[in-house]
Design an enzyme around this catalytic site. Sequence first.
Site, PDB file in Angstrom:
ATOM      1  N   GLU A  25       0.842  -1.208   0.000  1.00 32.70           N
ATOM      2  CA  GLU A  25       0.000   0.000   0.000  1.00 32.70           C
ATOM      3  C   GLU A  25       0.865   1.242   0.000  1.00 32.70           C
ATOM      4  OE1 GLU A  25      -3.135   0.067  -1.149  1.00 32.70           O
ATOM      5  OE2 GLU A  25      -3.683  -1.293   0.474  1.00 32.70           O
ATOM      6  N   GLY A  27     -13.108   2.739  -1.737  1.00 30.30           N
ATOM      7  CA  GLY A  27     -11.732   2.252  -1.686  1.00 30.30           C
ATOM      8  C   GLY A  27     -11.518   0.978  -2.492  1.00 30.30           C
ATOM      9  N   SER A  47     -11.711   1.071  -5.881  1.00 34.75           N
ATOM     10  CA  SER A  47     -11.364   1.554  -7.221  1.00 34.75           C
ATOM     11  C   SER A  47     -12.536   1.631  -8.187  1.00 34.75           C
ATOM     12  CB  SER A  47     -10.263   0.712  -7.855  1.00 34.75           C
ATOM     13  OG  SER A  47      -9.096   0.890  -7.139  1.00 34.75           O
ATOM     14  N   SER A  48     -13.613   2.230  -7.707  1.00 34.40           N
ATOM     15  CA  SER A  48     -14.738   2.462  -8.612  1.00 34.40           C
ATOM     16  C   SER A  48     -14.298   3.375  -9.750  1.00 34.40           C
ATOM     17  CB  SER A  48     -15.916   3.067  -7.853  1.00 34.40           C
ATOM     18  OG  SER A  48     -15.514   4.217  -7.149  1.00 34.40           O
ATOM     19  N   ASP A  87      -4.345   0.595  -9.588  1.00 30.30           N
ATOM     20  CA  ASP A  87      -5.774   0.316  -9.743  1.00 30.30           C
ATOM     21  C   ASP A  87      -6.138   0.066 -11.203  1.00 30.30           C
ATOM     22  OD1 ASP A  87      -5.542   0.976  -7.112  1.00 30.30           O
ATOM     23  OD2 ASP A  87      -6.671   2.849  -7.231  1.00 30.30           O
TER      24      ASP A  87
HETATM   25  C1  GAF Z   1      -5.163   4.724  -4.297  1.00 26.57           C
HETATM   26  C2  GAF Z   1      -4.351   5.044  -5.552  1.00 26.57           C
HETATM   27  F1  GAF Z   1      -5.188   5.268  -6.604  1.00 26.57           F
HETATM   28  C3  GAF Z   1      -3.381   3.918  -5.886  1.00 26.57           C
HETATM   29  O1  GAF Z   1      -2.590   4.287  -6.985  1.00 26.57           O
HETATM   30  C4  GAF Z   1      -2.517   3.577  -4.673  1.00 26.57           C
HETATM   31  O2  GAF Z   1      -1.529   4.560  -4.468  1.00 26.57           O
HETATM   32  C5  GAF Z   1      -3.372   3.395  -3.425  1.00 26.57           C
HETATM   33  O3  GAF Z   1      -4.254   4.481  -3.215  1.00 26.57           O
HETATM   34  C6  GAF Z   1      -2.527   3.215  -2.179  1.00 26.57           C
HETATM   35  O4  GAF Z   1      -1.805   2.056  -2.259  1.00 26.57           O
HETATM   36  O5  GAF Z   1      -5.967   3.609  -4.531  1.00 26.57           O
END
Ligand code: GAF
Length: 389
Positions: free
Chosen positions: A42, A137, A139-140, A185
Site C-alpha cells: 500500500e 476504496g 477503485s470504482s 488500480d
Molecule cells: C489509491 C491510488 F489510486 C493507488 O494508486 C494507490 O496509491 C493506493 O491508493 C494506495 O496504495 O488507490
Amino acid sequence: YFNFCLVGDLVQQARRAFQHTFGGEEPRVSVCAPGRVNLIGEHTDYNQGFVLPMALPLVTVMVGSKNPDQNVSIVTLTESVEEPRRVDFVLPQNKETISPGQPGWANYIKGVLRHYRAGPLPGFRAVVTSAVPLGGGLSSSASLEVATYTFLQQLCPDDGDKVAKAVACQQAEHTHAGVPCGIMDQFVSVLGKEGHALLIDCRSLESTLVPLKDPNLVILITNSNVRHSLTGSEYPTRRRQCEEAASILGKDSLREATLQDLQNAKDQLESVTFRRARHVIEEIERTVQAAEALKRGDYREFGKLMIASHNSLRDYYEVSCKELDELVSAALEVEGVYGSRMTGGGFGGCTVTLLEADAVNGAIQHITEQYSGSPTFYITTPSDGARVL
Ligand code: GAF
C-alpha cells in the site's frame, strides 16, 4: 454475501436503460471492468515499488453504440448524488481541449476520451452502471476509466497494448479527476486474471500472476462505510513526502533505497518524512515476501505480513482511521483469521481479511458486533480484468 450484483444482471439493467433512453434499439457494444482489492503493497505504487492486488467480481458495465456524428450522450445509473445522470457534449476536433467539468462522474469518461491512444474517435451514446461501491476504496473510478477505454476500443481500435491502456487511464485520473494516483488500480483492472493475484512491479510495469484459488481460503472485504474528507488532501501530501525523502537520500525513488540508507540519513530527515519513508521501504519488501508466501501456500506468513502492513500504515504512514483499526482488530480476534488490514488509499473505505473458509460466518458476526458503525461484507474471489461481453 456472494450476492452482489452479478455481471449479467448489471448488463441487463444497462441494456434496458439504453433502449429506454435512446429510442428502443439495442446497444451494439457491452463491456465491463472490475474494481480491485489490494492484498498488500500500500502506497508503494507511486514509489516505483511492488503491489499485490487482485481484480474483483464487482464491475462497472458500459453499453452503447457509435453515433454517425461527434455527439456524445452518456447516462449513468450509479450516481446517487444530486448531479444530473445524463451528460451530452460534442467531441472536439482537438482532444486536448476536452476538459473536466460538471457533472463530476463524467470526468473519468472525459479523461479517457482525452487520453485514448487512437483516433479520431466517433461520437457515441452509452449507459454506465456499477456494482463497485462508489468512494469505497475498491477503485470504482479506475473501473469506470478502464470500462470506458475498453468501450472505445470497440468503436475505434487502438494497438491493444494493455499496459499502455492502464497508463492512459491513470493519466485520465490525474488530469480529469485531479488525483495523482499510482498505476495499481488501472493496471489490475486491465490485467487481472481469474484465480490469481497480480504482483506488479511499478517501476518496470512488468507483472506476474500468483495463483490464489483454494476452497479452504476466503478473501473477505469489509466496507467501513465511512470516508473521511482527508482522503483528497492527504494523498498528494504523502506523495510529496516520499519524493522529498527519496531526493534527500539521493535516489530516484524510494524503491532504490534501503533501510540502511534511511538510517544513515536520519539526521537530515524530519521525523514525519522518516516515518513515511520507513513505511514505504519496508512495505515494498513485505510485498515481495508476501507474494513468495502465497506461491508456497503459506497463508500464516502472508497473514503476518498483512498485519505488519496495517500497523505500519496506521503508525508510520498515518493513513488509517479509528473505523479501519476497529475492523482489523475485530477480525484478528477470530479463530481461523490469518491476517487483516486496511486496503487502498485509507481514511475510510475497506479492510481485507484472509481467513479459513470455515471461519467466515463467525468472522462476519464478530466484526458486525464489535464495529461501532455498520459494515458491509463481500466474500470475493480473484476475477478477470476488463472484457468485452
Ligand atoms: C489509491 C491510488 F489510486 C493507488 O494508486 C494507490 O496509491 C493506493 O491508493 C494506495 O496504495 O488507490
